[in-house]
Write an enzyme that holds these catalytic residues in place. Sequence first.
Site, PDB file in Angstrom:
ATOM      1  N   GLU A   1      -3.635   7.645  -4.594  1.00 33.46           N
ATOM      2  CA  GLU A   1      -3.982   7.140  -5.925  1.00 33.46           C
ATOM      3  C   GLU A   1      -5.276   7.769  -6.410  1.00 33.46           C
ATOM      4  O   GLU A   1      -6.182   7.962  -5.609  1.00 33.46           O
ATOM      5  CB  GLU A   1      -4.124   5.612  -5.869  1.00 33.46           C
ATOM      6  CG  GLU A   1      -2.804   4.940  -5.532  1.00 33.46           C
ATOM      7  CD  GLU A   1      -2.909   3.426  -5.389  1.00 33.46           C
ATOM      8  OE1 GLU A   1      -3.969   2.861  -5.691  1.00 33.46           O
ATOM      9  OE2 GLU A   1      -1.912   2.828  -4.986  1.00 33.46           O
TER      10      GLU A   1
ATOM     11  N   HIS B   1      -0.811   0.652 -10.030  1.00 28.27           N
ATOM     12  CA  HIS B   1      -1.494  -0.327  -9.175  1.00 28.27           C
ATOM     13  C   HIS B   1      -2.061  -1.500 -10.008  1.00 28.27           C
ATOM     14  O   HIS B   1      -3.266  -1.737 -10.033  1.00 28.27           O
ATOM     15  CB  HIS B   1      -2.613   0.343  -8.368  1.00 28.27           C
ATOM     16  CG  HIS B   1      -3.016  -0.440  -7.152  1.00 28.27           C
ATOM     17  ND1 HIS B   1      -3.426   0.146  -5.983  1.00 28.27           N
ATOM     18  CD2 HIS B   1      -3.071  -1.772  -6.919  1.00 28.27           C
ATOM     19  CE1 HIS B   1      -3.733  -0.777  -5.091  1.00 28.27           C
ATOM     20  NE2 HIS B   1      -3.517  -1.967  -5.645  1.00 28.27           N
TER      21      HIS B   1
ATOM     22  N   ARG C   1       0.852  -1.192   0.000  1.00 30.38           N
ATOM     23  CA  ARG C   1       0.000   0.000   0.000  1.00 30.38           C
ATOM     24  C   ARG C   1       0.887   1.241   0.000  1.00 30.38           C
ATOM     25  O   ARG C   1       1.927   1.292   0.668  1.00 30.38           O
ATOM     26  CB  ARG C   1      -0.911   0.023   1.232  1.00 30.38           C
ATOM     27  CG  ARG C   1      -2.144  -0.822   1.101  1.00 30.38           C
ATOM     28  CD  ARG C   1      -3.155  -0.280   0.081  1.00 30.38           C
ATOM     29  NE  ARG C   1      -4.313  -1.143  -0.075  1.00 30.38           N
ATOM     30  CZ  ARG C   1      -4.440  -2.116  -0.988  1.00 30.38           C
ATOM     31  NH1 ARG C   1      -3.469  -2.356  -1.853  1.00 30.38           N
ATOM     32  NH2 ARG C   1      -5.539  -2.849  -1.054  1.00 30.38           N
TER      33      ARG C   1
HETATM   34  P1  NAP Z   1      -1.071 -11.111   4.591  1.00 29.26           P
HETATM   35  O1  NAP Z   1      -0.946 -12.552   4.257  1.00 29.26           O
HETATM   36  O2  NAP Z   1      -1.984 -10.705   5.690  1.00 29.26           O
HETATM   37  O3  NAP Z   1       0.394 -10.548   4.887  1.00 29.26           O
HETATM   38  C1  NAP Z   1       0.635  -9.314   5.480  1.00 29.26           C
HETATM   39  C2  NAP Z   1       1.947  -9.410   6.252  1.00 29.26           C
HETATM   40  O4  NAP Z   1       2.277  -8.126   6.761  1.00 29.26           O
HETATM   41  C3  NAP Z   1       1.881 -10.371   7.419  1.00 29.26           C
HETATM   42  O5  NAP Z   1       2.977 -11.223   7.349  1.00 29.26           O
HETATM   43  C4  NAP Z   1       1.965  -9.463   8.659  1.00 29.26           C
HETATM   44  O6  NAP Z   1       2.702 -10.121   9.698  1.00 29.26           O
HETATM   45  C5  NAP Z   1       2.723  -8.257   8.111  1.00 29.26           C
HETATM   46  N1  NAP Z   1       2.335  -7.036   8.811  1.00 29.26           N
HETATM   47  C6  NAP Z   1       1.096  -6.513   8.975  1.00 29.26           C
HETATM   48  N2  NAP Z   1       1.153  -5.370   9.671  1.00 29.26           N
HETATM   49  C7  NAP Z   1       2.461  -5.144   9.962  1.00 29.26           C
HETATM   50  C8  NAP Z   1       3.158  -4.122  10.665  1.00 29.26           C
HETATM   51  N3  NAP Z   1       2.504  -3.104  11.231  1.00 29.26           N
HETATM   52  N4  NAP Z   1       4.492  -4.224  10.743  1.00 29.26           N
HETATM   53  C9  NAP Z   1       5.164  -5.241  10.183  1.00 29.26           C
HETATM   54  N5  NAP Z   1       4.560  -6.248   9.501  1.00 29.26           N
HETATM   55  C10 NAP Z   1       3.216  -6.207   9.408  1.00 29.26           C
HETATM   56  O7  NAP Z   1      -1.545 -10.289   3.320  1.00 29.26           O
HETATM   57  P2  NAP Z   1      -1.233 -10.562   1.771  1.00 29.26           P
HETATM   58  O8  NAP Z   1      -2.302 -11.399   1.188  1.00 29.26           O
HETATM   59  O9  NAP Z   1       0.177 -10.993   1.626  1.00 29.26           O
HETATM   60  O10 NAP Z   1      -1.428  -9.051   1.197  1.00 29.26           O
HETATM   61  C11 NAP Z   1      -0.624  -8.019   1.699  1.00 29.26           C
HETATM   62  C12 NAP Z   1      -1.062  -6.665   1.201  1.00 29.26           C
HETATM   63  O11 NAP Z   1      -0.658  -6.490  -0.146  1.00 29.26           O
HETATM   64  C13 NAP Z   1      -2.558  -6.400   1.160  1.00 29.26           C
HETATM   65  O12 NAP Z   1      -3.055  -6.033   2.424  1.00 29.26           O
HETATM   66  C14 NAP Z   1      -2.676  -5.276   0.158  1.00 29.26           C
HETATM   67  O13 NAP Z   1      -2.616  -4.031   0.809  1.00 29.26           O
HETATM   68  C15 NAP Z   1      -1.441  -5.464  -0.725  1.00 29.26           C
HETATM   69  N6  NAP Z   1      -1.798  -5.861  -2.105  1.00 29.26           N
HETATM   70  C16 NAP Z   1      -1.442  -5.058  -3.146  1.00 29.26           C
HETATM   71  C17 NAP Z   1      -1.752  -5.455  -4.434  1.00 29.26           C
HETATM   72  C18 NAP Z   1      -1.380  -4.617  -5.621  1.00 29.26           C
HETATM   73  O14 NAP Z   1      -2.053  -4.699  -6.623  1.00 29.26           O
HETATM   74  N7  NAP Z   1      -0.327  -3.830  -5.558  1.00 29.26           N
HETATM   75  C19 NAP Z   1      -2.441  -6.630  -4.662  1.00 29.26           C
HETATM   76  C20 NAP Z   1      -2.782  -7.416  -3.577  1.00 29.26           C
HETATM   77  C21 NAP Z   1      -2.449  -7.013  -2.298  1.00 29.26           C
HETATM   78  P3  NAP Z   1       2.428  -9.741  11.250  1.00 29.26           P
HETATM   79  O15 NAP Z   1       0.951  -9.735  11.436  1.00 29.26           O
HETATM   80  O16 NAP Z   1       3.169 -10.792  12.017  1.00 29.26           O
HETATM   81  O17 NAP Z   1       3.042  -8.394  11.444  1.00 29.26           O
HETATM   82  C1  8YV Z   2      -6.517  -4.256  -6.432  1.00 28.68           C
HETATM   83  C2  8YV Z   2      -5.221  -4.831  -4.307  1.00 28.68           C
HETATM   84  O1  8YV Z   2      -6.206  -2.916  -6.299  1.00 28.68           O
HETATM   85  O2  8YV Z   2      -6.172  -6.871  -3.587  1.00 28.68           O
HETATM   86  C3  8YV Z   2      -5.692  -5.785  -3.261  1.00 28.68           C
HETATM   87  O3  8YV Z   2      -5.525  -5.450  -2.076  1.00 28.68           O
HETATM   88  O4  8YV Z   2      -4.630  -3.832  -4.012  1.00 28.68           O
HETATM   89  C4  8YV Z   2      -5.473  -5.137  -5.758  1.00 28.68           C
HETATM   90  O5  8YV Z   2      -5.636  -6.457  -6.007  1.00 28.68           O
HETATM   91  C5  8YV Z   2      -7.929  -4.318  -6.043  1.00 28.68           C
HETATM   92  O6  8YV Z   2      -8.174  -4.325  -4.695  1.00 28.68           O
HETATM   93  C6  8YV Z   2      -8.771  -5.270  -6.816  1.00 28.68           C
HETATM   94  O7  8YV Z   2      -9.693  -4.549  -7.569  1.00 28.68           O
END
Ligand code: NAP
Ligand code: 8YV
Length: 321
Positions: free
Chosen positions: A263, A281, A234
Amino acid sequence: MEKPEILQTGPMMKLIEDGIAAHFTVYRLWQASDPDALLADLAPRLRAVAAASHAPINPAFLDRLPKLEIVSSMGVGYDTIDARHAATRGVVVTNTPDVLSDEVADTALGLLLMTARELSAAERYLRAGLWVKQGEYPLTRTTLRGRTVGIVGLGRIGQAIARRVEAFGLPVVYHNRRQVPGEARRWYPSLLEMARDVDTLISVLPGGASTHHLIGAEVLAALGPNGIVINIGRGSVVDEAALVAALDAGTIASAGLDVFEKEPCLPEGLAKHEKVVLLPHVGSASHHTRDLMGQLVVDNLVTWFREGRPLTPVVETPWPR
Ligand code: NAP
Ligand code: 8YV
């Protein structure tokens, strides 16, 4: 039998719109001539909300819907939804985890390669006819060779990124708040200490108060002049003003960003910066993966009404309760 009613907060992909229309009577909040009146009318009976990506679902909204049972949200990140407040109200929030992890990890690796080897700048050079006019594109300042990667947020997507990075021959360490049980990679309880020991950070943290500006001036300085920062989590996690200052001063070498603080707008100084690679994104943005995510939005709702359980509740609203 009458279809249950559902409130859709904003435009969503056709697969979701068709999916929910097949099972529910849908009210489209953003198209209502008087959204307040629509909410007031639905309040005594509405049980379900389909939340468009990044749609704010705040306490005031939740409190207007006393019969609400489930919010099914598109995307794995749900930082715009107050899931803790939903929990206090007994409302289940669902997201779309796992089905997008490989796609987002692929994008992160693409961004890392583009950044370390200046691939988008090299392509711009070629398309501008500069290979003919000025000769070969200059050798890149940085390389992946010899790097150590620190993953900030070794969760579902972080693990998929780590496996890919290791396949490229680079060692991986990580920072989370808690050590991952059974995880062999080195865990740093302190992000700053990890930044001192590595030269490449890949952040895949969720948004929200606990991660706001975690990557700021101090962490960037610790990373050092060969440092590369990739952010696929994020935008709010990286202090963009500090990042631009660090790039200008040569405190770090370069950055690759798929996400931004405001964004779809870019901050002053980033759009034309030579040391950054910027993507709008697109981490999960293929038809293949978005279809899987969209189907999960629909399936969570259908399963809730058919079987009385969600498929993918978020941690704040676990199931069984
Ligand atoms: P996840 O499995 O919940 O992983 C998040 C990780 O972050 C966990 O290992 C957690 O470990 C760590 N974390 C959370 N808060 C923290 C903090 N304050 N300090 C340090 N570590 C922390 O989630 P995921 O499925 O991998 O997705 C992660 C994120 O990627 C989503 O929430 C979303 O914002 C982003 N994302 C972006 C895109 C894109 O298109 N760019 C797409 C999908 C997702 P702990 O709880 O042990 O700290
Ligand atoms: C997309 C994402 O921006 O899954 C998320 O957290 O940031 C991305 O996959 C969106 O949320 C799907 O439309």
